[in-house]
Scaffold this motif. Structure first.
Motif, PDB file in Angstrom:
ATOM      1  N   HIS A  85       0.835  -1.207   0.000  1.00 37.07           N
ATOM      2  CA  HIS A  85       0.000   0.000   0.000  1.00 37.07           C
ATOM      3  C   HIS A  85       0.870   1.258   0.000  1.00 37.07           C
ATOM      4  O   HIS A  85       0.658   2.173  -0.806  1.00 37.07           O
TER       5      HIS A  85
ATOM      6  N   HIS B 129       2.821   1.757  -3.229  1.00 35.76           N
ATOM      7  CA  HIS B 129       1.964   2.285  -4.303  1.00 35.76           C
ATOM      8  C   HIS B 129       1.802   3.798  -4.168  1.00 35.76           C
ATOM      9  O   HIS B 129       1.798   4.522  -5.173  1.00 35.76           O
TER      10      HIS B 129
ATOM     11  N   TYR C 205      -2.435  10.742   3.067  1.00 34.44           N
ATOM     12  CA  TYR C 205      -2.862   9.348   3.203  1.00 34.44           C
ATOM     13  C   TYR C 205      -2.741   8.948   4.665  1.00 34.44           C
ATOM     14  O   TYR C 205      -1.759   9.282   5.332  1.00 34.44           O
TER      15      TYR C 205
ATOM     16  N   ASN D 191      -7.998   2.594   5.303  1.00 33.15           N
ATOM     17  CA  ASN D 191      -7.139   3.608   4.681  1.00 33.15           C
ATOM     18  C   ASN D 191      -7.952   4.775   4.136  1.00 33.15           C
ATOM     19  O   ASN D 191      -9.082   4.601   3.658  1.00 33.15           O
TER      20      ASN D 191
ATOM     21  N   GLN E  73      -7.724   8.745   1.943  1.00 28.23           N
ATOM     22  CA  GLN E  73      -7.000   9.687   1.092  1.00 28.23           C
ATOM     23  C   GLN E  73      -7.728  11.029   1.120  1.00 28.23           C
ATOM     24  O   GLN E  73      -8.933  11.095   0.859  1.00 28.23           O
TER      25      GLN E  73
ATOM     26  N   ILE F 102     -10.227   4.383   0.991  1.00 29.64           N
ATOM     27  CA  ILE F 102      -9.686   3.674  -0.168  1.00 29.64           C
ATOM     28  C   ILE F 102      -9.155   2.297   0.198  1.00 29.64           C
ATOM     29  O   ILE F 102      -8.906   2.005   1.361  1.00 29.64           O
ATOM     30  N   LYS F 103      -8.999   1.471  -0.838  1.00 26.13           N
ATOM     31  CA  LYS F 103      -8.313   0.185  -0.688  1.00 26.13           C
ATOM     32  C   LYS F 103      -7.565  -0.087  -1.984  1.00 26.13           C
ATOM     33  O   LYS F 103      -7.915   0.449  -3.045  1.00 26.13           O
ATOM     34  N   LEU F 104      -6.515  -0.891  -1.882  1.00 26.89           N
ATOM     35  CA  LEU F 104      -5.693  -1.208  -3.049  1.00 26.89           C
ATOM     36  C   LEU F 104      -6.218  -2.485  -3.691  1.00 26.89           C
ATOM     37  O   LEU F 104      -6.280  -3.532  -3.049  1.00 26.89           O
TER      38      LEU F 104
ATOM     39  N   GLU G 108      -4.239  -0.616  -7.915  1.00 23.03           N
ATOM     40  CA  GLU G 108      -4.919   0.663  -8.122  1.00 23.03           C
ATOM     41  C   GLU G 108      -5.781   0.982  -6.911  1.00 23.03           C
ATOM     42  O   GLU G 108      -6.436   0.086  -6.351  1.00 23.03           O
ATOM     43  N   PHE G 109      -5.788   2.248  -6.492  1.00 23.69           N
ATOM     44  CA  PHE G 109      -6.650   2.646  -5.385  1.00 23.69           C
ATOM     45  C   PHE G 109      -8.088   2.779  -5.866  1.00 23.69           C
ATOM     46  O   PHE G 109      -8.357   3.448  -6.869  1.00 23.69           O
TER      47      PHE G 109
END
Length: 509
Positions: free
Chosen positions: A340, A343, A401, A452, A454, A468-470, A474-475
């Motif tokens: 995470h 990225h 973040y 998480n 942003q 968000i999550k990965l 990609e977020f």
């Protein structure tokens, strides 16, 4: 004709004297420049891989660094004129003297495609032999405190002072000059502390050549050991150095330590720092504050797998690369968070704008233990969290973040959780839970998850905020709703009371 010119002409006609894979392009090769100074390369050649080979000839100790600068200038002009890649340009220094050249040559050896040769000439200035020059190993690594550390314990302050004199004498004897001694006194808040006076000892990690000087039989010590990686090998060598120092009879007690343990000691509130005794490079460098020294002993630069703390500007590409590598090391036990964070850094680097970045990560070894400590103390400092702030230099756009542990709102089966943490042998199983061995299973049973966020900020105002999550590198938006721990503890009071009972039953708390 000057001696350098005589040597140049001979070598241009006999390039195989240097290497058999060289073919002459031209001697005294002229390089025009649209911007900056023009130049003349002593010999320009190419090798079997069709790389440019720039050969500079010297026979004087004068202007050693100027030689390096000239080569780098020629490299830049070749790139400018022919759009050649840096990997396609090899630099070669041929010199009859290397006393002054060897240091600047060694400094750039790992950063550019370069070779060095020591040339011997006869009385007629004709080359008679040539030998490859190896860069010298630096006298020390970059400032890096070994993660293998100790805390020395004493009944009396007088015994501690005597120990400090003995330790410094022994360090001087084996040639370790760069070290830090942190004097600690118990503040009386924990009556179970038997030894109220302590010295925390940490030293600068040594180069391998220096390790062999300190430990002449090092090969015998390490030859038959299969190390997991280079870091484990270096840690083992550091421990051998502690044995070599031989301070085990000069204290009342001692404990092996590491950056994580030092962090807990300092943050426990049970010890007061009396003095930070800096020696060698830690004392001589005027930039280093006591706070910075403490952070380096705590391993916030990647040696601490619980906490990471650093900042830089992306214009300093070397520091940014170092941060990214240190983060991979610090988060090696937490691949999900590592991916995470990596990225986030790669996403920021992909932007056309440069940026400033500040990173703080705290992820304790046991999240189960962190939740209980929050419950009993109401101190959020025990909980895992990260904050990464990125400020883009041109647009002044800020990305923030962050992440923290949260409750998904689902009801918890108290009986299943309690059975898990006392399964088979209650004392042993519960101890493993406290140490973090079953975090993954326990967090799932307790309906807790790391979440998480942003936030985008412009001119001091939050313009966009999302969870968000990965997913597939990609977020994406995470639309699940999560709740804070106040509501979690209220809804699961029976569970937390049961866990508290077990802490009292099976631990010292």
């Amino acid at each position: 004709m000057r001696v350098e010119e005589h040597i140049r002409d001979y070598l241009a006609d006999n390039l195989d004297f240097i290497s058999k894979d060289l073919k002459l392009i031209q001697k005294e090769y002229y390089l025009p420049a649209k911007i900056g100074a023009k130049g003349y390369i002593d010999i320009l050649a190419k090798d079997n891989f069709n790389n440019f080979v720039i050969i500079e000839i010297k026979r004087s100790e004068q202007a050693a660094r100027q030689t390096i600068n000239e080569l780098l200038k020629y490299q830049g002009l070749i790139k400018q004129l022919y759009k050649a890649q840096e990997s396609e340009i090899k630099l070669v220094i041929v010199s009859t003297v290397w006393n002054e050249l060897i240091v600047p040559f060694s400094e750039i050896y790992n950063d550019v495609f370069i070779s060095g040769y020591k040339l011997e000439i006869n009385s007629q200035n004709i080359p008679k032999s040539i030998n490859s020059v190896s860069p010298i190993e630096p006298t020390s690594l970059e400032r890096k405190i070994s993660p293998s550390q100790t805390v020395e314990l004493f009944y009396t302050e007088a015994k501690r002072e005597k120990f400090l004199n003995i330790l410094k004498s022994k360090l001087q004897k084996i040639g370790i000059d760069d070290f830090v001694l942190v004097k600690l006194n118990s503040n009386g808040s924990n009556p179970r502390i038997v030894f109220p006076f302590a010295v925390y000892f940490a030293f600068q990690r040594q180069t391998m050549s220096r390790n062999y000087e300190i430990l002449p039989n090092l090969d015998k010590e390490i030859d038959e050991i299969e190390f997991e990686d280079e870091d484990h090998k270096l840690r083992y060598i550091d421990e051998l150095i502690y044995i070599k120092i031989d301070i085990y009879k000069d204290h009342d007690s001692m404990e092996s330590s590491d950056p994580v343990k030092f962090t807990y000691i300092i943050n426990s509130g049970q010890w007061d720092i009396i003095k930070i005794d800096k020696n060698g490079i830690f004392s001589n460098d005027p930039r280093i504050s006591d706070e910075q020294i403490l952070n380096e002993i705590k391993g916030y630069d990647g040696e601490n797998d619980v906490k990471y703390l650093d900042f830089t500007d992306s214009k300093n590409s070397k520091k940014l690369e170092k941060i990214q590598n240190n983060l991979k090391k610090s988060l090696q036990w937490n691949k999900k968070l590592q991916k995470h964070v990596d990225h986030i850094l790669n996403f920021s680097k992909s932007k056309s704008d440069t940026f400033k970045i500040a990173i703080e990560i705290f992820y304790p070894r046991s999240l189960f233990d962190a939740v209980w400590r929050l419950y009993t103390t109401a101190d959020p400092g025990y909980m895992p969290i990260y904050n990464i702030v990125i400020i883009f230099n041109s647009s002044n756009q800020i990305y923030h973040y962050s992440g923290e542990l949260a409750w998904n709102g689902k009801s918890v089966n108290t009986q299943k959780v309690l059975e898990k943490i006392t399964n088979d042998e209650p004392f042993f199983t519960f101890s493993q839970c406290v140490n973090g061995s079953f975090d993954k299973e326990l967090l799932k049973l307790m309906n807790l998850k790391f979440v998480n966020h942003q936030d985008k900020i412009l001119n001091g105002k939050t313009t966009h905020s999302k969870q968000i999550k990965l997913r597939q590198n990609e977020f994406v938006n995470d639309y699940k709703k999560y709740h804070d721990f106040d509501s979690y503890f209220t809804a699961n009071d029976e569970l937390m009371s049961g866990i508290t009972y077990m802490y009292k039953e099976y631990t010292n708390y």
